[in-house]
Design a protein around this motif. Sequence first.
Motif, mmCIF file in Angstrom:
data_model
loop_
_atom_site.group_PDB
_atom_site.id
_atom_site.type_symbol
_atom_site.label_atom_id
_atom_site.label_comp_id
_atom_site.label_asym_id
_atom_site.label_seq_id
_atom_site.Cartn_x
_atom_site.Cartn_y
_atom_site.Cartn_z
ATOM 1 N N GLY A 1 5.605 3.468 -2.113
ATOM 2 C CA GLY A 1 6.224 3.523 -0.798
ATOM 3 C C GLY A 1 5.384 4.281 0.210
ATOM 4 N N SER A 2 5.909 4.379 1.409
ATOM 5 C CA SER A 2 5.273 5.097 2.509
ATOM 6 C C SER A 2 6.140 6.289 2.871
ATOM 7 C CB SER A 2 5.123 4.160 3.714
ATOM 8 O OG SER A 2 4.778 4.864 4.880
ATOM 9 N N HIS A 3 5.525 7.477 2.932
ATOM 10 C CA HIS A 3 6.310 8.692 3.082
ATOM 11 C C HIS A 3 5.661 9.637 4.090
ATOM 12 C CE1 HIS A 3 8.459 7.626 -0.663
ATOM 13 N NE2 HIS A 3 7.264 7.185 -1.043
ATOM 14 N N ALA A 4 6.421 10.073 5.073
ATOM 15 C CA ALA A 4 6.005 11.179 5.927
ATOM 16 C C ALA A 4 6.432 12.474 5.247
ATOM 17 C CB ALA A 4 6.644 11.072 7.302
ATOM 18 N N LEU A 5 5.518 13.440 5.183
ATOM 19 C CA LEU A 5 5.803 14.707 4.500
ATOM 20 C C LEU A 5 5.355 15.878 5.353
ATOM 21 C CD1 LEU A 5 4.403 13.913 0.923
ATOM 22 C CD2 LEU A 5 6.787 13.749 1.678
ATOM 23 N N PHE A 6 6.221 16.858 5.524
ATOM 24 C CA PHE A 6 5.778 18.124 6.088
ATOM 25 C C PHE A 6 4.957 18.852 5.035
ATOM 26 C CE2 PHE A 6 9.411 17.636 9.091
ATOM 27 C CZ PHE A 6 8.686 17.809 10.271
ATOM 28 N N ILE A 7 3.758 19.248 5.435
ATOM 29 C CA ILE A 7 2.856 20.003 4.564
ATOM 30 C C ILE A 7 2.508 21.286 5.312
ATOM 31 C CG2 ILE A 7 0.580 20.061 3.460
ATOM 32 C CD1 ILE A 7 2.349 18.051 2.111
ATOM 33 N N ASN A 8 3.090 22.383 4.894
ATOM 34 C CA ASN A 8 2.856 23.662 5.571
ATOM 35 C C ASN A 8 3.092 24.806 4.609
ATOM 36 O OD1 ASN A 8 5.663 22.380 6.841
ATOM 37 N ND2 ASN A 8 5.959 24.459 6.032
ATOM 38 N N ASP A 9 2.854 26.015 5.090
ATOM 39 C CA ASP A 9 3.030 27.212 4.281
ATOM 40 C C ASP A 9 4.462 27.288 3.754
ATOM 41 O OD1 ASP A 9 2.776 29.752 3.155
ATOM 42 O OD2 ASP A 9 1.741 30.579 4.893
ATOM 43 N N ALA A 10 4.615 27.914 2.618
ATOM 44 C CA ALA A 10 5.943 28.090 2.034
ATOM 45 C C ALA A 10 6.722 29.216 2.703
ATOM 46 C CB ALA A 10 5.827 28.357 0.536
ATOM 47 N N TYR A 11 6.043 30.023 3.522
ATOM 48 C CA TYR A 11 6.668 31.164 4.187
ATOM 49 C C TYR A 11 6.328 31.137 5.669
ATOM 50 C CZ TYR A 11 6.695 32.755 -0.654
ATOM 51 O OH TYR A 11 6.863 32.835 -2.010
ATOM 52 N N ASN A 12 7.196 31.737 6.495
ATOM 53 C CA ASN A 12 6.780 31.963 7.874
ATOM 54 C C ASN A 12 5.754 33.098 7.880
ATOM 55 O OD1 ASN A 12 7.811 34.635 9.082
ATOM 56 N ND2 ASN A 12 9.705 33.875 8.147
ATOM 57 N N TRP A 13 4.925 33.155 8.924
ATOM 58 C CA TRP A 13 3.803 34.091 8.908
ATOM 59 C C TRP A 13 4.133 35.444 9.537
ATOM 60 C CZ3 TRP A 13 2.941 35.690 13.791
ATOM 61 C CH2 TRP A 13 3.234 34.815 14.851
ATOM 62 N N THR A 14 5.368 35.633 9.999
ATOM 63 C CA THR A 14 5.653 36.783 10.866
ATOM 64 C C THR A 14 5.952 38.077 10.126
ATOM 65 O OG1 THR A 14 8.050 36.420 10.976
ATOM 66 C CG2 THR A 14 6.665 35.189 12.540
ATOM 67 N N GLY A 15 6.446 37.975 8.890
ATOM 68 C CA GLY A 15 6.944 39.164 8.208
ATOM 69 C C GLY A 15 8.379 39.475 8.553
ATOM 70 N N VAL A 16 8.976 38.717 9.475
ATOM 71 C CA VAL A 16 10.390 38.850 9.836
ATOM 72 C C VAL A 16 11.169 37.843 9.003
ATOM 73 C CG1 VAL A 16 12.083 38.648 11.704
ATOM 74 C CG2 VAL A 16 9.785 39.538 12.178
ATOM 75 N N ASP A 17 12.318 38.260 8.463
ATOM 76 C CA ASP A 17 13.063 37.314 7.647
ATOM 77 C C ASP A 17 13.495 36.121 8.496
ATOM 78 O OD1 ASP A 17 16.247 37.599 8.173
ATOM 79 O OD2 ASP A 17 15.260 39.532 8.456
ATOM 80 N N SER A 18 13.523 34.975 7.876
ATOM 81 C CA SER A 18 13.710 33.721 8.600
ATOM 82 C C SER A 18 15.080 33.617 9.247
ATOM 83 C CB SER A 18 13.482 32.540 7.650
ATOM 84 O OG SER A 18 12.144 32.526 7.194
ATOM 85 N N GLN A 19 16.095 34.204 8.635
ATOM 86 C CA GLN A 19 17.421 34.164 9.246
ATOM 87 C C GLN A 19 17.429 34.922 10.572
ATOM 88 O OE1 GLN A 19 20.032 32.270 8.202
ATOM 89 N NE2 GLN A 19 20.907 32.862 10.178
ATOM 90 N N THR A 20 16.717 36.054 10.625
ATOM 91 C CA THR A 20 16.616 36.805 11.882
ATOM 92 C C THR A 20 15.857 35.998 12.932
ATOM 93 O OG1 THR A 20 16.722 38.937 10.747
ATOM 94 C CG2 THR A 20 15.739 38.922 12.947
ATOM 95 N N ILE B 1 0.854 -1.193 0.000
ATOM 96 C CA ILE B 1 0.000 0.000 0.000
ATOM 97 C C ILE B 1 0.886 1.238 0.000
ATOM 98 C CG2 ILE B 1 -1.692 1.356 1.303
ATOM 99 C CD1 ILE B 1 -2.802 -1.266 2.403
ATOM 100 N N SER B 2 0.752 2.070 -1.013
ATOM 101 C CA SER B 2 1.490 3.332 -1.055
ATOM 102 C C SER B 2 0.709 4.382 -0.283
ATOM 103 C CB SER B 2 1.693 3.789 -2.500
ATOM 104 O OG SER B 2 2.587 2.925 -3.172
ATOM 105 N N SER B 3 1.411 5.132 0.564
ATOM 106 C CA SER B 3 0.722 6.112 1.401
ATOM 107 C C SER B 3 1.619 7.299 1.683
ATOM 108 C CB SER B 3 0.281 5.479 2.733
ATOM 109 O OG SER B 3 1.412 5.127 3.520
ATOM 110 N N VAL B 4 0.954 8.400 2.023
ATOM 111 C CA VAL B 4 1.644 9.582 2.530
ATOM 112 C C VAL B 4 1.013 9.964 3.865
ATOM 113 C CG1 VAL B 4 2.589 10.607 0.426
ATOM 114 C CG2 VAL B 4 0.173 10.957 0.991
#
Length: 338
Positions: free
Chosen positions: A275-294, A161-164
Motif C-alpha cells: 500500500g501507500s502510506h503517509a507517515l509522520f517521522i519525527n523525534d519521540a520527544y518534544n525538544w523543550t524539556g517542558v512536559d507536553s501537557q503543559t 507500487i508500495s510506498s511510504v
Amino acid sequence: MQILLTGGSGAVGKSVVDRLVKEGHAVRVIGRRADMAFEGAEYLACDINNYAHLREVVRGCQAIVHLAALPNPAAGPAEEVFRVNVQGTFNVFQAAAEEGISRVVQASSINAAGQFYGVKPAPLLYLPMDEEHPVFSTDVYSFSKHVIEEIGDYFWRREGISSVAYRLPWVAPSSVHEGIYQNRDRIKTLVANLRTRTAEERLAWFETTWNAYNQFRAGRPYESQGYARQAISEMPDDMRAGMMAMTNRANFFTMLDERDSAQAVVDGLAAHFEGSHALFINDAYNWTGVDSQTLAEIFYPDVKTYKKPLAGVETIISIDRARALIGFEPHYSFGEGL
C-alpha cells in the motif's frame, strides 16, 4: 540491493547515502548539479523532470528513495515549486512502474498538514496530531507535499507500487544537539513566566499572540527567502518571544536528527508492507524539556480533544503509525534524558 536516490545533496540525502552505503547497498545518486560526488556511491547528473533521461538512470534498480524537491515556498515561483515537486514525483513513480520497481520511499513534509507555512491558520482538531488529521494547505510547498502523497496512492492503485511518504520536520545535523539547550532555556523562561499568570491571563496572551502571528503570516512572509526570520528577529523582545513560540506551535515543538532520518529510510526499504502510506517521522520527544501537557495547555488552549493523554515530554505528533508499519524508532533524540 541497487537503489536509486534522488536529491542526495541535502541534509537528509547525505545521511541516507552514507547509511545505505554502509549497509552494503549499491547506491546510484542523481541530482541536477554536475559537480557532485558521494563516497561509495555512483553519481549521475539528471533532472527528474527530464523523463527520458530519468528512465535511463532508473533502469536496473530495485527500489527508489525520492528526496529531490524545492524545500520551501520561497525556493522559487509558485508554479516552479509545484512543477518540480509534483511533476518530478509523478515522473519518479512512472519510471518506477515502467521499470518494474515495486518499492519507493519518498520525502513528504510535516508541512503537508498545512500548519506552518500557510497564509491562513490551519484548523487543529485534536492532539496528538496524526496521519488521520485533515490537511489544510494554503501555500504551494505544503500543497505540493500533500499532492505527492496522493501520487503514491495513485501508483499503488494503478501499478501496485508500495510506498511510504515521510512527513519530516526540520532534519537537523547532529551538531545541533550542542546548541539545543539555549533554545530550551528560551522556551522554559517563557513558560515559567506564563505559569505565574492566571488561566484567564494565559488565554488572553495566547489569543493576542496567535492572532498577531496569523496577521503576520497573512502577509506571506514565508514566500520570500529569509524574510520571515529577519522580520521576527527585528521585533521587540516580548513580541519576538511570542512569535517564535507560535512558529514552534505550528511545528509542534519537534525536529529530527539526520541519522534518524537515514534510519527511517532503511526501515522503509526493508519493512514488509503493502500500500501507500503517509507517515509522520519525527523525534519521540518534544525538544523543550517542558512536559507536553503543559505545552498543550499554554500553546494549544484552543484544542479541546485529545486522542490519548500526553505523558512526560513525549512527542505531540504521533509516530505510532511509523512504529507499527516500518518499525521506526528514533535513536538520537533531542529530548533524550528528559
